[in-house]
Write a protein that holds these residues in place. Structure first.
Motif, short mmCIF file in Angstrom:
data_model
loop_
_atom_site.label_atom_id
_atom_site.label_comp_id
_atom_site.label_asym_id
_atom_site.label_seq_id
_atom_site.Cartn_x
_atom_site.Cartn_y
_atom_site.Cartn_z
N ARG A 2 0.82 -1.21 0.00
CA ARG A 2 0.00 0.00 0.00
C ARG A 2 0.86 1.26 0.00
N TYR B 177 2.82 1.24 -3.83
CA TYR B 177 2.01 1.17 -5.04
C TYR B 177 0.63 1.75 -4.78
N SER B 178 0.01 2.25 -5.83
CA SER B 178 -1.40 2.61 -5.74
C SER B 178 -2.18 1.41 -6.28
N LEU B 179 -2.90 0.76 -5.39
CA LEU B 179 -3.60 -0.48 -5.73
C LEU B 179 -4.96 -0.15 -6.33
N GLU B 180 -5.31 -0.83 -7.41
CA GLU B 180 -6.58 -0.54 -8.07
C GLU B 180 -7.57 -1.69 -7.92
N THR B 181 -7.44 -2.72 -8.72
CA THR B 181 -8.37 -3.83 -8.69
C THR B 181 -7.72 -5.03 -8.01
N ARG B 182 -8.50 -5.72 -7.17
CA ARG B 182 -7.98 -6.89 -6.46
C ARG B 182 -8.63 -8.16 -7.00
N LYS C 79 -3.90 -5.86 -19.15
CA LYS C 79 -3.56 -4.69 -18.32
C LYS C 79 -2.06 -4.58 -18.09
N TYR D 155 0.66 -1.92 -15.89
CA TYR D 155 0.39 -2.24 -14.49
C TYR D 155 1.34 -3.33 -14.01
N ALA E 117 -1.57 -2.83 -9.83
CA ALA E 117 -1.01 -1.66 -9.17
C ALA E 117 -0.11 -0.87 -10.11
N LYS E 118 0.02 0.41 -9.79
CA LYS E 118 0.99 1.27 -10.45
C LYS E 118 1.91 1.80 -9.38
N LYS F 191 4.24 4.17 -7.10
CA LYS F 191 4.13 5.56 -6.66
C LYS F 191 5.51 6.21 -6.71
#
Length: 170
Positions: free
Chosen positions: A29, A32-37, A111, A117, A138-139, A141
């Motif tokens: 966390r 990375y900026s977490l998007e979809t799990r 993705k 990603y 994730a991307k 940071k």
């Protein structure tokens, strides 16, 4: 009948959920900026499962990669037990295959390859009698993003404290 009653009276649901978590990747966390799990199964050997039951899993440096249309987990450490079988050579950082539906894998491949990603494992937990892994798209940071996230978190904490103090006095 006594087993059912014992199961009901053992504690709250939160205790049961806390016991289901095997390992967390807390730095994910932050970095990375977490998007979809997504939830995935893990192909494990017998000694690995015994070690996981004993709580000997570490995901600090773990990551997932797509190879030839399949997803693999790299860098997760499962320390073998000393009582483990002697005829099996235990490799604690071996590559493990992740088990997902084909349409989920295809979506993740798209993705990762096209949109840049990364697949980051965030948690390992029990679901029934199976070990499941939560991976997130994730991307990464930048350092200024990390500083801003910590400022936002601190501000939210301070806001909560102020609201609690205000409600106490009212």
């Amino acid at each position: 009948m006594s087993k059912k009653n014992d199961a009901k009276n053992t504690g709250s649901g939160k205790d049961k959920a806390a016991n289901k978590t095997i390992a967390l990747n807390r730095s994910a966390r932050h970095d990375y900026s977490l998007e979809t799990r997504y939830e995935a199964g893990i192909a494990l050997q017998g000694w690995e499962l015994k070690s996981i039951r004993a709580g000997r899993m570490n995901m600090g440096d773990a990551y997932a990669l797509v190879k030839s249309g399949e997803i693999f987990l790299f860098g997760a450490q499962i320390t073998p037990l000393s009582q483990a079988s002697t005829h099996v050579v235990a490799d604690d950082r071996r590559t493990r295959k992740l088990l997902m539906h084909r349409h989920e894998i295809d979506k993740l491949v798209g993705k990762v390859e096209r949109d840049g990603y990364t697949l980051i494992p965030t948690a390992v937990y029990w679901k029934g009698n199976k070990v499941k892994l939560e991976i997130a798209l994730a991307k990464g940071k930048q350092s200024h993003d990390k500083r801003q996230a910590s400022k936002d978190r601190d501000w939210a904490r301070e806001k909560e404290r102020t609201m609690r103090r205000h409600n106490k006095n009212a």
